[in-house]
Design a protein around this motif. Structure first.
Motif, short mmCIF file in Angstrom:
data_model
loop_
_atom_site.label_atom_id
_atom_site.label_comp_id
_atom_site.label_asym_id
_atom_site.label_seq_id
_atom_site.Cartn_x
_atom_site.Cartn_y
_atom_site.Cartn_z
N ASP A 70 0.83 -1.21 0.00
CA ASP A 70 0.00 0.00 0.00
C ASP A 70 0.86 1.25 0.00
O ASP A 70 0.62 2.19 -0.77
N GLU A 71 1.86 1.30 0.88
CA GLU A 71 2.71 2.49 0.99
C GLU A 71 3.46 2.75 -0.31
O GLU A 71 3.46 3.87 -0.84
N LEU A 72 4.09 1.71 -0.84
CA LEU A 72 4.89 1.87 -2.07
C LEU A 72 4.00 2.18 -3.27
O LEU A 72 4.36 2.98 -4.14
N PHE A 73 2.84 1.56 -3.32
CA PHE A 73 1.90 1.79 -4.42
C PHE A 73 1.40 3.23 -4.43
O PHE A 73 1.38 3.89 -5.47
N ASP A 126 6.83 9.13 6.24
CA ASP A 126 7.58 8.07 6.88
C ASP A 126 7.00 6.73 6.45
O ASP A 126 5.80 6.54 6.41
N LEU A 127 7.88 5.79 6.14
CA LEU A 127 7.44 4.46 5.77
C LEU A 127 7.28 3.65 7.05
O LEU A 127 8.24 3.38 7.75
N LYS A 128 6.04 3.26 7.37
CA LYS A 128 5.79 2.51 8.60
C LYS A 128 6.09 1.03 8.42
O LYS A 128 6.49 0.35 9.34
N MET A 129 5.83 0.53 7.23
CA MET A 129 5.92 -0.91 7.03
C MET A 129 6.83 -1.30 5.87
O MET A 129 7.50 -2.31 5.90
N ALA A 130 6.88 -0.47 4.82
CA ALA A 130 7.62 -0.84 3.62
C ALA A 130 9.12 -0.70 3.83
O ALA A 130 9.59 0.14 4.59
N SER A 131 9.86 -1.53 3.13
CA SER A 131 11.31 -1.39 3.07
C SER A 131 11.68 -1.13 1.62
O SER A 131 11.38 -1.93 0.74
N LEU A 132 12.31 0.00 1.37
CA LEU A 132 12.69 0.33 0.00
C LEU A 132 13.79 -0.58 -0.52
O LEU A 132 14.11 -0.57 -1.70
N SER A 133 14.39 -1.38 0.39
CA SER A 133 15.40 -2.33 -0.06
C SER A 133 14.75 -3.60 -0.64
O SER A 133 15.43 -4.44 -1.21
N ASP A 134 13.43 -3.72 -0.48
CA ASP A 134 12.70 -4.84 -1.08
C ASP A 134 12.42 -4.49 -2.54
O ASP A 134 11.36 -4.01 -2.91
N ILE A 135 13.43 -4.73 -3.36
CA ILE A 135 13.39 -4.29 -4.76
C ILE A 135 12.20 -4.89 -5.51
O ILE A 135 11.54 -4.22 -6.31
N ILE A 136 11.91 -6.17 -5.24
CA ILE A 136 10.82 -6.84 -5.97
C ILE A 136 9.49 -6.18 -5.66
O ILE A 136 8.68 -5.90 -6.57
N LEU A 137 9.22 -5.88 -4.39
CA LEU A 137 7.96 -5.25 -4.02
C LEU A 137 7.88 -3.82 -4.57
O LEU A 137 6.81 -3.37 -4.99
N VAL A 138 9.00 -3.11 -4.59
CA VAL A 138 9.05 -1.76 -5.17
C VAL A 138 8.63 -1.81 -6.64
O VAL A 138 7.81 -1.01 -7.10
#
Length: 726
Positions: A217-220, A679-691
């Motif tokens: 949700d956050e990244l989207f 602020d990203l509460k749950m997402a990790s920008l290092s999760d390239i696949i989800l990004v």
């Protein structure tokens, strides 16, 4: 009945007093509480054996209490409970501080589940555990308990208590905003189900699936917002410059060095943008010393040689984060343009060598952002080290000088037209960001990367210096100075203040800050021994080096609180070789070019991120002499060792950025804190696949037309991000 906007104080078990404490955590209403996520979990369903415990780990054990006793320190300001816990594999001592009420709960012979950190008792040479949570194994509560970030007077147990009745009503509170086809395609939980499972998981799979949905949700939403920003930007217009290739070739041939292929490629990408009637919105990334300045100068050359009217050309503004860098750019770029009859001005709080009406390029600091300043024919803005400026400042540049203010009357478009005329924007950064991460943060920009260093640049030899080898490092520095070289010494602070801590603050050291004054590097706590603050200040180091270590050498001092004239004088002396060693704070992080400097000595290296350390290292190795970087640290934690080891083995800024992302996470990377993202509460920008999944989904939604999805459009309106122009 409660609603998402119901103030938190009206929840059962809260009230006005607890509401004030919850507000410290940013929880003001029911929605804030639902989206206040756990930062970890204690899984009591899988306890470990005492014999398996490792020092430093967070562990959970199921153990019987053999003995338990309460004692107090000599002055009776702290109570200590010590218990001997045992299972079939061995025994361990448990310790609690200032929790005397536990004596009424924990009884000898009872069996409990304990969660806490495993430590080492140097006196008795044995392991201990400091439990933060304890649960009765016979309880009917779930065995996986969420642990939240806490504040004084608010525990995770209390937060779980007030969240539970809200979760019971979640079906009435939460509306799904993701289109069903998108959610099913990505195999994501419904939002209400994800919120249930994140707060009340039954197993590890619940946690994993809930995190995936909430992170998506956050990244989207971020991707969607940035793509919309980019689309909106295309509704504006910019000056389309004519490109004089002969002029550009003459400029390149006149340079005292040869451009790298990466510089040529980036320059051409920028120049092509300038030839279009659409505003350029480009980020130029390049490692320290890769030659971004000359590439940006070529963009200025294009603008300055295009006519605004019969008597003048188009203007450019170059914004630098420090006076030192602005002055250096002024000197270097003035030389580059000398043969091309381009007027260059300088505008800082200390120097105002600028004619806003006549100059083709004005280089300056925050002084350029003053409300009373206007540029009548501005067509190009360059922001150097763009992450050093706040989102609003960057937006002000373009919005304040944009619109149609700089156009001649004959050029002003039809006022009914939606298209505005705004300047082209080129942002520069010497803090390399991994490409996928850059697309997430700066999704509304085009990206140019200089990933090649000029030929002849030597690698800077980097070493972590153990305390016992400090004298050897000083001897080496003395030898370098005798050979005519110069040295930087970097400290994390300007001055240090005596830490006035209460007895209850044992083990808590003040944060490093340039605002702390007056040196006193040790402090007492109660009856305990002296604790060293382990912080180096520039003033303290300057005095020590001047009086005790190198009394025969010329040593200078540079930090942010000096007056502009004092800073300029110190840098000028260092550039002229009149100072052997310059002691400084992070004020020299960017842009300083001293080819004769061969040693970079960094005190308190653990207090800087990898990107900063790499920037400091980039201040040396700019000449023909072999250069060195010495890292001194007061911390030997696992993370510090990882980061400093990366500095030794890795000399490429992009590779270091990847390392920094892995070790510290995206929230600490330079450039992200002021990127304009929430602020990203749950997402990790290092999760390239989800990004990538989130960005692809956002692109598909915009192709299908956002208007078809009213729930999503409503959610996007709630999603508060500052619009930014990077």
């Amino acid at each position: 009945m409660i609603k998402l906007k119901t103030p938190i104080q009206y929840l059962s078990g809260v009230g006005p007093k607890m509401a004030k404490k919850l507000q410290r955590l940013g929880i003001e209403n029911v929605r804030d509480l639902l989206f206040y996520f756990p930062w970890r979990y204690d899984d009591f369903s899988q306890p470990q054996k005492i014999k398996q415990l490792r020092i430093g780990q967070e562990a959970i054990i199921k153990a019987k209490i053999l003995q338990i006793k309460l004692s107090r320190t000599r002055r009776k300001w702290m109570s200590i409970i010590e218990a001997i816990l045992a299972d079939d594999s061995g025994e361990i001592k448990a310790i609690w501080f200032n929790q005397p009420f536990l004596m009424k709960i924990l009884k000898p012979g009872d069996e409990w589940l304990f969660a806490g950190r495993v430590n080492w008792d140097f006196k008795n040479k044995s392991k201990t555990i400091t439990p933060s949570q304890y649960e009765n194994p016979q309880t009917q509560e779930p065995m996986i308990l969420p642990i939240y970030s806490e504040t004084e007077g608010l525990t995770s147990k209390y937060l779980r208590k007030i969240i539970k009745p809200v979760i019971a009503q979640i079906d009435k509170l939460i509306k799904e905003f993701l289109p069903d086809n998108l959610r099913l395609q990505e195999k994501l939980l419904e939002l209400k189900s994800a919120l249930k499972k994140i707060h009340c998981p039954q197993n590890q799979q619940d946690i994993s699936k809930a995190r995936e949905r909430l992170a998506f949700d956050e990244l989207f939403l971020i991707s969607l917002k940035l793509l919309i920003n980019k689309k909106e930007l295309l509704k504006n217009s910019a000056t389309a410059f004519k490109i004089d290739t002969k002029l550009l070739k003459a400029f390149v041939n006149n340079l005292p060095f040869k451009l790298t292929n990466a510089q040529r490629k980036s320059a051409w990408e920028i120049i092509k943008d300038l030839s279009h009637p659409v505003p350029m919105n480009r980020l130029l990334e390049g490692d320290v010393g890769s030659g971004k300045t000359v590439v940006a100068a070529m963009a200025v050359l294009v603008a300055a040689k295009n006519k605004y009217n019969a008597n003048s050309n188009w203007q450019s503004v170059w914004l630098a984060p420090t006076e030192i860098l602005a002055n250096q750019h002024f000197q270097n770029i003035y030389k580059l343009f000398k043969k091309f009859q381009i007027r260059v001005g300088l505008l800082t709080s200390a120097n105002q060598k600028a004619d806003l009406k006549k100059d083709d390029l004005i280089i300056g600091t925050h002084a350029l952002l003053q409300k009373n300043i206007s540029f009548p024919r501005l067509a190009l803005i360059i922001v150097d080290e763009q992450h050093r400026f706040g989102v609003k400042q960057r937006a002000h540049l373009r919005q304040g000088y944009g619109g149609q203010a700089h156009l001649r009357k004959s050029e002003i478009r039809n006022p009914k037209s939606e298209r505005n005329i705004i300047p082209h924007l080129l942002s520069l950064t010497a803090t390399p960001i991994p490409r996928t991460l850059a697309l997430s943060i700066y999704g509304d920009l085009n990206l140019s990367i200089i990933d090649e260093m000029p030929p002849g640049r030597q690698k800077v030899i980097t070493r972590v210096v153990n305390p016992e080898n400090r004298k050897k490092a000083y001897d080496f520095i003395q030898g370098q100075v005798k050979q005519g070289r110069q040295v930087f010494v970097i400290c994390p602070l300007i001055e240090i203040q005596n830490a006035n801590l209460s007895d209850a603050s044992i083990g808590v050291r003040p944060n490093a800050s340039d605002k702390v004054q007056n040196d006193n590097s040790k402090f007492k706590i109660g009856q305990n021994k002296l604790f060293d603050i382990d912080r180096k200040s520039a003033v303290e180091e300057y005095e020590k080096l001047s009086k005790n270590i190198f009394p025969d050498l010329k040593i200078g001092l540079l930090h942010g609180r000096l007056k502009s004239k004092e800073k300029s004088a110190a840098m000028k002396k260092f550039q002229q070789g009149k100072i052997n060693i310059l002691v400084s704070t992070a004020v020299v992080e960017v842009g300083i070019d001293i080819p004769n400097a061969t040693v970079m000595m960094i005190e308190g290296a653990e207090r800087f991120g990898l990107a900063q350390l790499h920037q400091f290292r980039g201040r040396v190795g700019r000449g023909k002499f072999q250069s060195y970087c010495f890292l001194f640290s007061q911390s030997w934690s696992k993370e510090t060792k990882q980061r400093l080891s990366a500095m030794i083995s890795c000399h490429n800024g992009f590779a270091l950025a990847e390392k920094d992302l892995q070790i510290r996470g995206p929230g600490e990377l330079a450039g992200i804190r002021q990127s304009g993202l929430p602020d990203l509460k749950m997402a990790s920008l290092s999760d390239i696949i989800l990004v990538k999944r989130a960005r692809k989904s956002a692109e598909e939604i915009l192709k299908n037309n956002l208007e078809k999805y009213p729930q999503l459009k409503e959610k996007l309106e709630e999603f508060k991000t500052e619009r930014h122009w990077e």
